[in-house]
Design an enzyme around this catalytic site. Structure first.
Site, mmCIF file in Angstrom:
data_model
loop_
_atom_site.group_PDB
_atom_site.id
_atom_site.type_symbol
_atom_site.label_atom_id
_atom_site.label_comp_id
_atom_site.label_asym_id
_atom_site.label_seq_id
_atom_site.Cartn_x
_atom_site.Cartn_y
_atom_site.Cartn_z
ATOM 1 N N ILE A 73 0.815 -1.218 0.000
ATOM 2 C CA ILE A 73 0.000 0.000 0.000
ATOM 3 C C ILE A 73 0.848 1.267 0.000
ATOM 4 O O ILE A 73 0.424 2.304 -0.498
ATOM 5 C CB ILE A 73 -1.006 -0.006 1.172
ATOM 6 C CG1 ILE A 73 -2.133 1.000 0.910
ATOM 7 C CG2 ILE A 73 -0.297 0.207 2.508
ATOM 8 C CD1 ILE A 73 -3.352 0.805 1.758
ATOM 9 N N ASN B 130 -3.429 2.645 14.746
ATOM 10 C CA ASN B 130 -3.884 2.386 16.115
ATOM 11 C C ASN B 130 -4.332 3.723 16.681
ATOM 12 O O ASN B 130 -4.064 4.783 16.116
ATOM 13 C CB ASN B 130 -2.813 1.686 16.961
ATOM 14 C CG ASN B 130 -1.597 2.540 17.199
ATOM 15 O OD1 ASN B 130 -1.699 3.687 17.623
ATOM 16 N ND2 ASN B 130 -0.422 1.986 16.924
ATOM 17 N N VAL C 227 0.376 -2.416 8.682
ATOM 18 C CA VAL C 227 0.181 -1.329 7.723
ATOM 19 C C VAL C 227 0.580 0.005 8.357
ATOM 20 O O VAL C 227 1.243 0.828 7.720
ATOM 21 C CB VAL C 227 -1.286 -1.289 7.236
ATOM 22 C CG1 VAL C 227 -1.580 -0.019 6.452
ATOM 23 C CG2 VAL C 227 -1.609 -2.519 6.395
ATOM 24 N N ASP C 228 0.189 0.215 9.592
ATOM 25 C CA ASP C 228 0.483 1.467 10.290
ATOM 26 C C ASP C 228 1.989 1.736 10.323
ATOM 27 O O ASP C 228 2.451 2.817 9.947
ATOM 28 C CB ASP C 228 -0.094 1.392 11.704
ATOM 29 C CG ASP C 228 -0.141 2.719 12.425
ATOM 30 O OD1 ASP C 228 -0.082 3.779 11.770
ATOM 31 O OD2 ASP C 228 -0.263 2.693 13.661
ATOM 32 N N SER D 100 -8.312 -4.125 10.090
ATOM 33 C CA SER D 100 -8.547 -4.993 11.263
ATOM 34 C C SER D 100 -8.265 -6.475 11.037
ATOM 35 O O SER D 100 -8.485 -7.275 11.931
ATOM 36 C CB SER D 100 -9.975 -4.825 11.819
ATOM 37 O OG SER D 100 -10.110 -3.602 12.486
ATOM 38 N N THR D 101 -7.755 -6.853 9.865
ATOM 39 C CA THR D 101 -7.540 -8.282 9.600
ATOM 40 C C THR D 101 -6.174 -8.789 10.039
ATOM 41 O O THR D 101 -5.937 -9.988 10.012
ATOM 42 C CB THR D 101 -7.735 -8.622 8.110
ATOM 43 O OG1 THR D 101 -6.779 -7.901 7.334
ATOM 44 C CG2 THR D 101 -9.141 -8.284 7.653
ATOM 45 N N GLY D 102 -5.302 -7.900 10.462
ATOM 46 C CA GLY D 102 -3.978 -8.320 10.925
ATOM 47 C C GLY D 102 -3.989 -8.572 12.414
ATOM 48 O O GLY D 102 -4.641 -9.486 12.911
ATOM 49 N N TYR E 199 -5.527 -7.172 14.681
ATOM 50 C CA TYR E 199 -6.847 -7.068 15.318
ATOM 51 C C TYR E 199 -7.725 -8.295 15.042
ATOM 52 O O TYR E 199 -8.870 -8.335 15.450
ATOM 53 C CB TYR E 199 -7.540 -5.781 14.909
ATOM 54 C CG TYR E 199 -6.913 -4.525 15.510
ATOM 55 C CD1 TYR E 199 -5.781 -4.579 16.329
ATOM 56 C CD2 TYR E 199 -7.448 -3.284 15.252
ATOM 57 C CE1 TYR E 199 -5.222 -3.443 16.873
ATOM 58 C CE2 TYR E 199 -6.895 -2.132 15.795
ATOM 59 C CZ TYR E 199 -5.777 -2.215 16.599
ATOM 60 O OH TYR E 199 -5.225 -1.084 17.145
#
Length: 179
Positions: free
Chosen positions: A11, A24, A33-34, A122-124, A126
């Site tokens: 990304i 977060n 990703v963050d 949220s799929t990682g 989280y």
């Protein structure tokens, strides 16, 4: 009508108006990703996030909301930070996850963005089940009136891409290349 596409890859390398960060609540970087967006975008993103924390979001950005910063060194104009909910088997948080997409598009519209790249929020860490997250994400984007002409889901593995492709096809899209 928004064109929805699915692409594999990173990304942080998407040349779009807005890249959406699965942030977060601290807005100060993290993993997944963050962390990748903060590392690739350089210190300017962190500076802007710190300014947000010292003003409007002193307690952090709540789940389901979104806010924008510049994109620093990324090949985008803006980063839209949104905080996805942690998945729970005992509490339905689907509305919060859908809100991440709706609110990110709202922020993109306010910025004048015509293209946006989203991760599978949220799929990682989280732990949201990918197939369910795909349904929520694509329904939210498909059902939101927006000036964003292209929404690109940047998916890091085949499991996510397959789940998003199946859901996109169910919504009347053509599969991996979009609707």
């Amino acid at each position: 009508m928004t064109n929805i596409t699915l692409v594999p890859g990173d990304i942080t390398r998407q040349a779009v108006d807005a890249v959406v960060n699965a942030a977060n609540s601290s807005l100060l970087g993290g993993g997944g990703v963050d962390g990748a967006i903060h590392r690739a975008g350089g210190p300017e993103i962190l500076r802007e996030c710190r300014a947000l924390r010292s003003s409007r979001y002193s307690e952090g950005l709540p789940a389901g909301q979104a806010v924008a910063t510049g994109a620093g060194l990324l090949p985008a104009h803006w980063v839209i930070h949104t905080v996805g909910p942690v998945w729970s088997c005992s509490e339905d948080r689907s509305e919060l996850l859908g809100s991440c997409y709706v609110e990110s598009l709202r922020v993109a519209d306010a910025l004048g963005a015509r293209t946006a790249a989203f991760p599978a929020i949220s799929t990682g860490a989280y732990r949201w089940p990918v197939a369910e997250a795909a349904r929520i994400a694509l329904r939210a984007v498909h059902g939101t009136e927006t000036g964003v002409a292209e929404v690109r889901f940047v998916l890091i593995d085949n499991t996510a891409r397959d789940a998003f492709a199946e859901t996109l096809q169910q919504l009347g899209g053509s599969g991996p290349n979009g609707v």
